[in-house]
Design an enzyme around this catalytic site. Structure first.
Site, PDB file in Angstrom:
ATOM      1  N   HIS A 105      98.197  85.622 -41.832  1.00  0.00           N
ATOM      2  CA  HIS A 105      98.427  86.690 -40.860  1.00  0.00           C
ATOM      3  C   HIS A 105      97.140  86.892 -40.051  1.00  0.00           C
ATOM      4  O   HIS A 105      96.194  87.538 -40.515  1.00  0.00           O
ATOM      5  CB  HIS A 105      98.803  87.999 -41.562  1.00  0.00           C
ATOM      6  CG  HIS A 105     100.156  87.974 -42.194  1.00  0.00           C
ATOM      7  ND1 HIS A 105     101.313  87.909 -41.447  1.00  0.00           N
ATOM      8  CD2 HIS A 105     100.544  88.020 -43.504  1.00  0.00           C
ATOM      9  CE1 HIS A 105     102.351  87.912 -42.264  1.00  0.00           C
ATOM     10  NE2 HIS A 105     101.921  87.969 -43.513  1.00  0.00           N
ATOM     11  N   HIS A 133     103.310  79.841 -42.103  1.00  0.00           N
ATOM     12  CA  HIS A 133     103.700  79.756 -43.514  1.00  0.00           C
ATOM     13  C   HIS A 133     103.884  78.284 -43.872  1.00  0.00           C
ATOM     14  O   HIS A 133     104.348  77.486 -43.052  1.00  0.00           O
ATOM     15  CB  HIS A 133     105.024  80.503 -43.736  1.00  0.00           C
ATOM     16  CG  HIS A 133     105.748  80.095 -44.986  1.00  0.00           C
ATOM     17  ND1 HIS A 133     106.834  79.238 -44.962  1.00  0.00           N
ATOM     18  CD2 HIS A 133     105.536  80.400 -46.284  1.00  0.00           C
ATOM     19  CE1 HIS A 133     107.265  79.055 -46.209  1.00  0.00           C
ATOM     20  NE2 HIS A 133     106.493  79.740 -47.021  1.00  0.00           N
ATOM     21  N   VAL A 188     104.837  73.751 -50.493  1.00  0.00           N
ATOM     22  CA  VAL A 188     105.283  72.506 -51.114  1.00  0.00           C
ATOM     23  C   VAL A 188     105.496  72.795 -52.595  1.00  0.00           C
ATOM     24  O   VAL A 188     104.710  73.513 -53.219  1.00  0.00           O
ATOM     25  CB  VAL A 188     104.278  71.343 -50.923  1.00  0.00           C
ATOM     26  CG1 VAL A 188     104.335  70.825 -49.495  1.00  0.00           C
ATOM     27  CG2 VAL A 188     102.853  71.755 -51.262  1.00  0.00           C
ATOM     28  N   HIS A 194     120.834  89.607 -40.557  1.00  0.00           N
ATOM     29  CA  HIS A 194     121.209  90.975 -40.191  1.00  0.00           C
ATOM     30  C   HIS A 194     120.648  91.374 -38.830  1.00  0.00           C
ATOM     31  O   HIS A 194     121.056  92.390 -38.271  1.00  0.00           O
ATOM     32  CB  HIS A 194     120.754  91.961 -41.277  1.00  0.00           C
ATOM     33  CG  HIS A 194     119.275  91.985 -41.522  1.00  0.00           C
ATOM     34  ND1 HIS A 194     118.650  91.121 -42.381  1.00  0.00           N
ATOM     35  CD2 HIS A 194     118.294  92.777 -41.017  1.00  0.00           C
ATOM     36  CE1 HIS A 194     117.355  91.369 -42.399  1.00  0.00           C
ATOM     37  NE2 HIS A 194     117.107  92.373 -41.577  1.00  0.00           N
ATOM     38  N   GLY A 244     109.509  85.890 -63.661  1.00  0.00           N
ATOM     39  CA  GLY A 244     108.389  86.582 -64.295  1.00  0.00           C
ATOM     40  C   GLY A 244     107.043  86.193 -63.744  1.00  0.00           C
ATOM     41  O   GLY A 244     106.026  86.299 -64.433  1.00  0.00           O
ATOM     42  N   GLY A 245     107.006  85.730 -62.498  1.00  0.00           N
ATOM     43  CA  GLY A 245     105.740  85.413 -61.863  1.00  0.00           C
ATOM     44  C   GLY A 245     104.925  86.666 -61.596  1.00  0.00           C
ATOM     45  O   GLY A 245     105.400  87.789 -61.754  1.00  0.00           O
ATOM     46  N   ARG A 246     103.696  86.469 -61.167  1.00  0.00           N
ATOM     47  CA  ARG A 246     102.802  87.597 -60.901  1.00  0.00           C
ATOM     48  C   ARG A 246     103.205  88.269 -59.588  1.00  0.00           C
ATOM     49  O   ARG A 246     103.145  87.662 -58.519  1.00  0.00           O
ATOM     50  CB  ARG A 246     101.359  87.099 -60.833  1.00  0.00           C
ATOM     51  CG  ARG A 246     100.325  88.202 -60.612  1.00  0.00           C
ATOM     52  CD  ARG A 246      98.918  87.611 -60.718  1.00  0.00           C
ATOM     53  NE  ARG A 246      97.893  88.627 -60.563  1.00  0.00           N
ATOM     54  CZ  ARG A 246      97.151  88.783 -59.466  1.00  0.00           C
ATOM     55  NH1 ARG A 246      97.346  88.002 -58.410  1.00  0.00           N
ATOM     56  NH2 ARG A 246      96.224  89.722 -59.409  1.00  0.00           N
TER      57      ARG A 246
END
Length: 302
Positions: free
Chosen positions: A98, A108, A111, A177, A260-262
């Site tokens: 950003h 962005h 891989v 949307h 359950g990732g950070r």
């Protein structure tokens, strides 16, 4: 078919994270990445690198993760029910940049590699990834350059890759949307496992390194354009679309949270500042209106 070598993949992903971070620090005189190493209770972990308050980049995150376990999250088996009951490993590099200057686009890239194994059966594996560009003020030459690099990454592997993966990117990074694209596209692919591991792995390496060739020249070209409050307010408004897509539609965000990732690492893709305005539309014949009419459209750029 040659068997996947997960150690080679991990080694490349770690080196790619290093290369991209170095490249961003070299172009931004105030940029220094902070690194957080983390572990996942169920298995695996990663290293998160975040840059804040640079001269060019207001916030940049470049993450590596490698998670594994005995049970796949629902987001991974929804379209592949045959994977239920298999052990899995998932790893990748994901980044979002950003910039501070509204004339530099947000970018962005990602891989990733996934493998699911079950005793007595062949492993199920694939690669995915790509890169996409989200400008606030459009420059046709920048978008053409971005897509030329994307095409040059694909062509040595298959004439079919660029048109197919460009369309996939246009379709995936679409805010349903809002009925509008998130940006001007690039490449997006998933489930890549043919003709063999070596071919797929080499292509993914080209995609990861190609991102640098695609993005940094645009940063160099736009970094010195003066900007003021008008451009800043429009940038912050358009960043809201980025938030909407990532929280509503992005499969990677959902997989990270369900596996359950950070959480801090998964949500580093969020912009540091953003604003929402009710029922906004730009004035006609302005640079802001041109973004919608000339860039947030389905178009063949090269």
């Amino acid at each position: 078919m040659n068997l996947p070598d997960i150690h080679r993949v991990k080694e490349f992903f770690l080196s790619l994270q290093d290369t991209i971070c170095r490249s961003l620090e070299n172009i931004d005189p105030k940029a220094t990445f902070q690194q957080d190493n983390w572990e996942r209770k169920e298995g695996g972990g990663g290293r998160t690198r975040v840059l804040t308050n640079g001269a060019l980049f207001e916030q940049a995150g470049v993450n590596f993760s490698h998670v594994y376990g005995d049970t796949l999250p629902k987001s991974a088996t929804a379209h592949r029910p045959e994977l239920a009951g298999r052990r899995f490993q998932a790893m990748g590099v994901s980044l979002v940049i950003h910039p501070l200057n509204p004339y530099i686009p947000t970018s962005h890239a990602n891989v990733r590699f996934f493998i699911a194994e079950k005793e007595g059966e062949d492993p199920v594996w694939w690669f995915g990834g790509g890169f996409d560009l989200t400008p606030y003020y459009g420059f046709e030459e920048d978008v053409i350059h971005w897509h030329k690099v994307a095409k040059s990454v694909c062509t040595p592997f298959s004439e079919d890759y660029y048109p197919r993966y460009k369309k996939w990117c246009d379709d995936y990074f679409y805010i349903k949307h809002r009925n509008e694209p998130r940006g001007v596209g690039g490449l997006f692919f998933d489930d890549l496992n043919t003709p063999d591991f070596d071919h797929c792995f080499e292509f993914v390496q080209h995609v990861g390194l190609g991102y640098i060739d695609a993005y940094l020249p645009i940063v160099e070209k736009r970094k010195s354009i003066p900007w003021g409050e008008r451009e800043r307010q429009f940038q912050l408004y358009r960043r809201g679309r980025y938030v909407e897509f990532n929280l509503v539609w992005d499969r990677g965000t959902l997989f990270g949270l369900q596996s359950g990732g950070r959480t801090e690492s998964i949500l580093m893709s969020m912009p540091p500042l953003v604003r929402f305005e009710y029922d906004y539309s730009p004035e006609q014949n302005t640079p802001e209106a041109k973004l919608y009419s000339d860039f947030l459209i389905q178009k063949e750029w090269v």
